[in-house]
Design an enzyme around this catalytic site. Structure first.
Site, PDB file in Angstrom:
ATOM      1  N   SER A 132      90.490  28.425 -29.131  1.00 45.57           N
ATOM      2  CA  SER A 132      90.612  29.876 -29.264  1.00 45.57           C
ATOM      3  C   SER A 132      89.280  30.436 -29.741  1.00 45.57           C
ATOM      4  O   SER A 132      88.528  29.758 -30.464  1.00 45.57           O
ATOM      5  CB  SER A 132      91.704  30.233 -30.280  1.00 45.57           C
ATOM      6  OG  SER A 132      91.680  31.617 -30.590  1.00 45.57           O
ATOM      7  N   TYR A 145      95.295  29.581 -38.904  1.00 41.98           N
ATOM      8  CA  TYR A 145      95.329  29.341 -37.456  1.00 41.98           C
ATOM      9  C   TYR A 145      93.911  29.139 -36.946  1.00 41.98           C
ATOM     10  O   TYR A 145      93.630  28.182 -36.212  1.00 41.98           O
ATOM     11  CB  TYR A 145      95.999  30.505 -36.735  1.00 41.98           C
ATOM     12  CG  TYR A 145      95.800  30.472 -35.240  1.00 41.98           C
ATOM     13  CD1 TYR A 145      96.472  29.549 -34.450  1.00 41.98           C
ATOM     14  CD2 TYR A 145      94.910  31.352 -34.615  1.00 41.98           C
ATOM     15  CE1 TYR A 145      96.283  29.503 -33.076  1.00 41.98           C
ATOM     16  CE2 TYR A 145      94.715  31.311 -33.241  1.00 41.98           C
ATOM     17  CZ  TYR A 145      95.401  30.390 -32.482  1.00 41.98           C
ATOM     18  OH  TYR A 145      95.193  30.344 -31.118  1.00 41.98           O
TER      19      TYR A 145
END
Length: 236
Positions: A132, A145
């Site tokens: 990501s 995260y």
């Protein structure tokens, strides 16, 4: 098991829908494809595809997944670690189970699946993770995260170094904001992402799938240890 001259085989985790399903569909042109799923039952699998129900938070699942792939196809050439969990981590609270799941699925599962698969991977095999942009652009309210994806990026480089002598390449793709029809964002959030993206448009799941297909192909035979960002120029 010695690899045969049969059609190559790919495993894509978390591929019942969204980005994972797009990756599996794209790869199915050249591979037999096994996918894993947990809460969403995949629909309309094409010929040459199989689905394995598995909870990647459970370390016992890794060997079972690989055994199922080898039992069906007899070989494994490509692993795409797409399954992931996004859990918020506001600084004023602590949810141990949710944050533990971030790391169990986003970091530990790729390592566990690879460890189980390694005896079946020959020269030319590939491992590709779905990272990501949040690995390098910290998301407000979801720092853990982002930290899990940063760990995945480091793991990608480390595995590329360790497995390079075996002829196995390890890379990752880092999406930015992706338009996923099954999980649409509200209009205001979508516009906020568009305003921060150089191309002024969100990526589609097929864009991520195309990047994965490239990294898995012989056209990328000299590429390993890299994280390819596919974000449309998010936060340049």
């Amino acid at each position: 098991m010695t690899q045969s001259a049969s059609r190559k085989v790919a495993l894509v985790t978390g591929a019942a829908r969204g980005i994972g399903r797009a990756i599996a569909a794209s790869l199915s042109a050249d591979y037999d494809v096994a996918i894993t799923h947990r809460t969403t039952t995949p629909e309309a699998l094409s010929d040459g595809m199989m689905a394995i129900e598995a909870d990647l938070r459970d370390p016992q699942s890794y060997e079972r997944i690989i055994n199922a792939v080898i039992a069906r196809y007899g070989r494994l050439d490509l692993i795409v670690n797409n399954a992931g969990i996004i859990a918020g981590s506001p600084v004023d609270s602590f949810d141990h189970d949710a944050l533990r799941a971030n790391f169990d699925v986003n970091v530990l599962a790729p390592h566990g699946v690879l460890a189980a698969a390694l005896p079946h991977l020959g020269r030319g095999a590939c491992v590709i993770g779905i990272s990501s942009v949040n690995a390098v652009l910290p998301p407000k309210g979801a720092a853990m995260y982002g930290a899990s994806k940063a760990a995945l990026d480091l793991w990608t480089r480390a595995m590329a170094k360790e497995l390079g002598p075996c002829g196995i390449r390890v890379n990752a793709v880092a999406p930015g904001a992706v338009n996923i029809p099954e999980a649409p964002r509200d209009a205001a959030l979508t516009q906020a992402f568009l305003d921060m993206t150089a191309l002024g448009q969100l990526a589609e799941p097929s864009d991520i799938a195309d990047a994965v297909s490239f990294l898995a192909s012989d056209k990328a035979r000299a590429i390993t240890g890299e994280v390819l960002t596919v974000s449309g120029g998010y936060r340049l």
